[in-house]
Motif scaffolding. Structure first.
Motif, PDB file in Angstrom:
ATOM      1  N   ALA A 164      -6.091   4.068  -3.368  1.00  0.00           N
ATOM      2  CA  ALA A 164      -5.206   3.116  -2.698  1.00  0.00           C
ATOM      3  C   ALA A 164      -5.206   3.347  -1.186  1.00  0.00           C
ATOM      4  O   ALA A 164      -5.236   2.396  -0.393  1.00  0.00           O
ATOM      5  CB  ALA A 164      -3.790   3.237  -3.263  1.00  0.00           C
ATOM      6  N   TRP A 165      -5.173   4.615  -0.779  1.00  0.00           N
ATOM      7  CA  TRP A 165      -5.198   4.936   0.646  1.00  0.00           C
ATOM      8  C   TRP A 165      -6.519   4.535   1.285  1.00  0.00           C
ATOM      9  O   TRP A 165      -6.562   4.067   2.425  1.00  0.00           O
ATOM     10  CB  TRP A 165      -4.947   6.436   0.819  1.00  0.00           C
ATOM     11  N   TRP A 166      -7.597   4.704   0.549  1.00  0.00           N
ATOM     12  CA  TRP A 166      -8.935   4.476   1.082  1.00  0.00           C
ATOM     13  C   TRP A 166      -9.313   2.995   1.046  1.00  0.00           C
ATOM     14  O   TRP A 166      -9.903   2.467   2.000  1.00  0.00           O
ATOM     15  CB  TRP A 166      -9.925   5.299   0.247  1.00  0.00           C
ATOM     16  N   TRP A 167      -8.975   2.304  -0.020  1.00  0.00           N
ATOM     17  CA  TRP A 167      -9.464   0.940  -0.228  1.00  0.00           C
ATOM     18  C   TRP A 167      -8.563  -0.142   0.346  1.00  0.00           C
ATOM     19  O   TRP A 167      -9.051  -1.183   0.795  1.00  0.00           O
ATOM     20  CB  TRP A 167      -9.633   0.677  -1.724  1.00  0.00           C
ATOM     21  N   LEU A 168      -7.251   0.054   0.293  1.00  0.00           N
ATOM     22  CA  LEU A 168      -6.349  -1.028   0.698  1.00  0.00           C
ATOM     23  C   LEU A 168      -6.156  -1.042   2.205  1.00  0.00           C
ATOM     24  O   LEU A 168      -6.090   0.015   2.837  1.00  0.00           O
ATOM     25  CB  LEU A 168      -4.987  -0.866   0.014  1.00  0.00           C
ATOM     26  N   PRO A 169      -6.058  -2.220   2.796  1.00  0.00           N
ATOM     27  CA  PRO A 169      -5.799  -2.287   4.235  1.00  0.00           C
ATOM     28  C   PRO A 169      -4.415  -1.753   4.569  1.00  0.00           C
ATOM     29  O   PRO A 169      -3.498  -1.809   3.742  1.00  0.00           O
ATOM     30  CB  PRO A 169      -5.904  -3.790   4.537  1.00  0.00           C
ATOM     31  N   ALA A 170      -4.277  -1.217   5.760  1.00  0.00           N
ATOM     32  CA  ALA A 170      -2.980  -0.665   6.178  1.00  0.00           C
ATOM     33  C   ALA A 170      -1.923  -1.760   6.183  1.00  0.00           C
ATOM     34  O   ALA A 170      -2.201  -2.919   6.523  1.00  0.00           O
ATOM     35  CB  ALA A 170      -3.099  -0.043   7.567  1.00  0.00           C
ATOM     36  N   ASP A 171      -0.709  -1.413   5.794  1.00  0.00           N
ATOM     37  CA  ASP A 171       0.387  -2.375   5.809  1.00  0.00           C
ATOM     38  C   ASP A 171       0.745  -2.733   7.250  1.00  0.00           C
ATOM     39  O   ASP A 171       0.627  -1.910   8.164  1.00  0.00           O
ATOM     40  CB  ASP A 171       1.624  -1.780   5.118  1.00  0.00           C
ATOM     41  N   ALA A 172       1.169  -3.963   7.425  1.00  0.00           N
ATOM     42  CA  ALA A 172       1.577  -4.403   8.752  1.00  0.00           C
ATOM     43  C   ALA A 172       2.767  -3.574   9.224  1.00  0.00           C
ATOM     44  O   ALA A 172       3.620  -3.171   8.438  1.00  0.00           O
ATOM     45  CB  ALA A 172       1.938  -5.889   8.731  1.00  0.00           C
ATOM     46  N   SER A 173       2.815  -3.328  10.523  1.00  0.00           N
ATOM     47  CA  SER A 173       3.890  -2.496  11.066  1.00  0.00           C
ATOM     48  C   SER A 173       5.242  -3.174  10.967  1.00  0.00           C
ATOM     49  O   SER A 173       6.265  -2.533  10.794  1.00  0.00           O
ATOM     50  CB  SER A 173       3.596  -2.163  12.538  1.00  0.00           C
ATOM     51  N   ALA A 174       5.268  -4.489  11.064  1.00  0.00           N
ATOM     52  CA  ALA A 174       6.537  -5.230  10.981  1.00  0.00           C
ATOM     53  C   ALA A 174       6.703  -5.763   9.567  1.00  0.00           C
ATOM     54  O   ALA A 174       6.108  -6.770   9.207  1.00  0.00           O
ATOM     55  CB  ALA A 174       6.550  -6.373  11.985  1.00  0.00           C
ATOM     56  N   GLN A 175       7.467  -5.080   8.769  1.00  0.00           N
ATOM     57  CA  GLN A 175       7.693  -5.499   7.397  1.00  0.00           C
ATOM     58  C   GLN A 175       8.967  -6.338   7.304  1.00  0.00           C
ATOM     59  O   GLN A 175       9.759  -6.430   8.238  1.00  0.00           O
ATOM     60  CB  GLN A 175       7.786  -4.271   6.490  1.00  0.00           C
ATOM     61  N   ASP A 176       9.174  -6.937   6.156  1.00  0.00           N
ATOM     62  CA  ASP A 176      10.342  -7.776   5.905  1.00  0.00           C
ATOM     63  C   ASP A 176      11.621  -6.959   6.108  1.00  0.00           C
ATOM     64  O   ASP A 176      11.793  -5.891   5.537  1.00  0.00           O
ATOM     65  CB  ASP A 176      10.276  -8.284   4.460  1.00  0.00           C
ATOM     66  N   ARG A 233       0.829  -1.211   0.000  1.00  0.00           N
ATOM     67  CA  ARG A 233       0.000   0.000   0.000  1.00  0.00           C
ATOM     68  C   ARG A 233       0.860   1.256   0.000  1.00  0.00           C
ATOM     69  O   ARG A 233       0.644   2.179  -0.794  1.00  0.00           O
ATOM     70  CB  ARG A 233      -0.914  -0.010   1.230  1.00  0.00           C
ATOM     71  N   ARG A 234       1.855   1.312   0.874  1.00  0.00           N
ATOM     72  CA  ARG A 234       2.741   2.472   0.931  1.00  0.00           C
ATOM     73  C   ARG A 234       3.481   2.654  -0.395  1.00  0.00           C
ATOM     74  O   ARG A 234       3.616   3.770  -0.892  1.00  0.00           O
ATOM     75  CB  ARG A 234       3.759   2.325   2.060  1.00  0.00           C
ATOM     76  N   LEU A 235       3.981   1.544  -0.965  1.00  0.00           N
ATOM     77  CA  LEU A 235       4.767   1.646  -2.180  1.00  0.00           C
ATOM     78  C   LEU A 235       3.917   2.135  -3.350  1.00  0.00           C
ATOM     79  O   LEU A 235       4.374   2.940  -4.169  1.00  0.00           O
ATOM     80  CB  LEU A 235       5.404   0.296  -2.516  1.00  0.00           C
ATOM     81  N   LEU A 236       2.677   1.655  -3.444  1.00  0.00           N
ATOM     82  CA  LEU A 236       1.791   2.134  -4.503  1.00  0.00           C
ATOM     83  C   LEU A 236       1.577   3.640  -4.393  1.00  0.00           C
ATOM     84  O   LEU A 236       1.644   4.369  -5.396  1.00  0.00           O
ATOM     85  CB  LEU A 236       0.447   1.408  -4.428  1.00  0.00           C
ATOM     86  N   ILE A 237       1.318   4.112  -3.191  1.00  0.00           N
ATOM     87  CA  ILE A 237       1.066   5.545  -2.998  1.00  0.00           C
ATOM     88  C   ILE A 237       2.325   6.353  -3.289  1.00  0.00           C
ATOM     89  O   ILE A 237       2.270   7.406  -3.947  1.00  0.00           O
ATOM     90  CB  ILE A 237       0.555   5.791  -1.561  1.00  0.00           C
TER      91      ILE A 237
END
Length: 456
Positions: free
Chosen positions: A177-189, A71-75
């Motif tokens: 993307a901000w509105w529809w996609l779920p928030a990314d998990a706080s602990a990423q790879d 989500r963050r990367l798309l935005i």
């Protein structure tokens, strides 16, 4: 609206922005040349810079998606694309335009593979043929409509309006993307970036694109050879590195999947070959047969109608027949269409229409089946890596097809200086033979269940 539908809409919006940005600029070249004092070579780099940005950043996209979240990367990619579009719209020189065009490609290159991976991951295997049909219809309609829209903007507003119009589209998609996609998990790879692999892949891809862009210019023959040699050396070095790396930036082990591997070869030879055939055909029709640009461009109408029929056919036939019969039928029809251009029938309107209709039907059967088959057996966790390989191959296929057939035509025109028609006909024969190259890969595909022999 279901989450899967929202992801599909987001991917198609991003895909449409990318396609429109590639094709809408065609109408602006003469005006840009006049206003910015650009040379023909610099105009060519308007497209090349965008393709370069798209291609070299794709290997980085998969790692960034795992690190930052999709989500963050798309935005981020959409905002980068919008900022670059503003920079192009305000550019006061051709050099500034080309620099911003590269940045725009970096944004687009991050956008498409991530969106594609999300869409195919969210779609169950039995529904991916339907998703592919939507993708292919988008790939058909946007390039067909974009040049006309670009022409209107150039004639009634300004060439700058072409790029400025991309800003609200990119920001709107970022909002969705901000509105529809779920928030990314706080602990990423937290895996480390394969810096060496990234460097080798970027050098290989950049040198390949640079070398191909110089192949059509005789005065830059030595530079083309050096660039292609550097690309080959970097590619070999990357393959050696990827076999040892724990998390390579481009996972070449996915090529063990026969469906993905065959889909990549199909896309490289059939749609990529058509890019070259369409260029050679345009030169043949206008320079030798005396057709106008309008008459030549109108031949894309039967191509588009036949392509639409192929896309609709593949959507229903893929689940029942599998990819192998569709590939075989598509290659056969495509080869017949290309071969028709090498006959005297191509000098008649009905012959040209039949040739382009056959190429539209055959190439789109292959392309639709290839995209459905390529991701059929890929695990959801590896969809991002598969998408990166697919999109690099897609970008390169059109460049390779155009440069290869353009170089063949140039050599043949020298040999047949007294009869250019013979040079064009022989070039079409070469193109038809190139379209047959995927057959050994297709024949190794498993027999579809519908045609499997009945055991007693």
């Amino acid at each position: 609206m279901s989450p899967r539908l929202k992801i599909t809409i987001l991917y198609l919006l991003g895909f449409s922005i990318d396609l429109a940005n590639m094709f809408i600029v065609n109408a602006a070249y003469p005006t840009i040349q006049r206003e910015l004092g650009a040379s023909v070579a610099q105009l060519a780099w308007i497209a090349n810079m965008y393709a370069l940005g798209l291609t070299v950043v794709i290997p980085l996209g998969t790692w960034m998606a795992r690190r930052l979240g999709e989500r963050r990367l798309l935005i981020i990619s959409l905002f980068l694309f919008a900022v670059a579009s503003l920079g192009i719209g305000l550019a006061g020189s051709i050099h500034a335009l080309l620099a911003w065009r590269l940045v725009q490609g970096l944004g687009g290159g991050l956008l498409i593979p991530v969106g594609q991976a999300m869409a195919y991951r969210a779609c169950p295997p039995e529904g991916r043929a339907g998703l592919t049909a939507l993708v292919m219809m988008t790939a058909l309609l946007v390039p067909a409509l974009s040049p006309a829209a670009g022409g209107l903007l150039v004639d009634y507003v300004s060439w700058r309006a072409i790029f400025l119009s991309m800003i609200p589209l990119a920001l709107l998609t970022a909002g969705f993307a901000w509105w529809w996609l779920p928030a990314d998990a706080s602990a990423q790879d937290s895996s480390r970036l394969d810096v060496r692999g990234l460097g080798l892949s970027v050098v290989a891809l950049a040198c390949l694109l640079l070398g191909m862009s110089m192949l059509g210019q005789p005065e830059q023959g030595a530079g083309a050879v050096l660039a292609m040699g550097a690309a080959l050396a970097a590619a070999v070095a990357y393959v050696v590195h990827a076999r040892r790396a724990v998390s390579p930036v481009l996972d070449l082990s996915l090529l063990q999947d026969i469906q993905l591997r065959t889909g990549l070869v199909i896309y490289l030879c059939v749609p990529g070959g058509f890019a070259g055939v369409s260029m050679v055909a345009a030169l043949y029709f206008q320079n030798t047969l005396g057709l106008s640009a309008t008459q030549t461009g109108a031949l894309m109408m039967p191509w588009a109608i036949a392509a639409c029929l192929a896309i609709l056919t593949t959507r229903h036939a893929f689940a029942r027949l599998g990819s192998k019969p569709l590939f075989l039928a598509g290659i056969a029809i495509d080869v017949c269409g290309i071969a028709l251009l090498a006959t005297p029938l191509a000098q008649q309107g009905i012959g040209r229409i039949a040739a382009f209709a056959a190429m539209g039907l055959g190439a789109s059967l292959c392309t639709s089946a290839a995209q459905s088959a390529a991701f059929q057996d890929v695990a959801p966790s590896r969809m991002g890596d598969a998408s990166a390989l697919w999109n690099i191959n897609r970008q390169l296929s059109f460049c390779i097809g155009t440069v290869l057939l353009g170089s063949v035509l140039a050599c043949l025109l020298v040999q047949h200086a007294d009869d250019p028609s013979m040079a064009y006909r022989q070039c079409f024969v070469v193109a038809a033979l190139l379209a047959l190259l995927p057959l050994p890969f297709v024949m190794r595909l498993p027999m579809p269940r519908a045609f499997a022999p009945i055991s007693h």
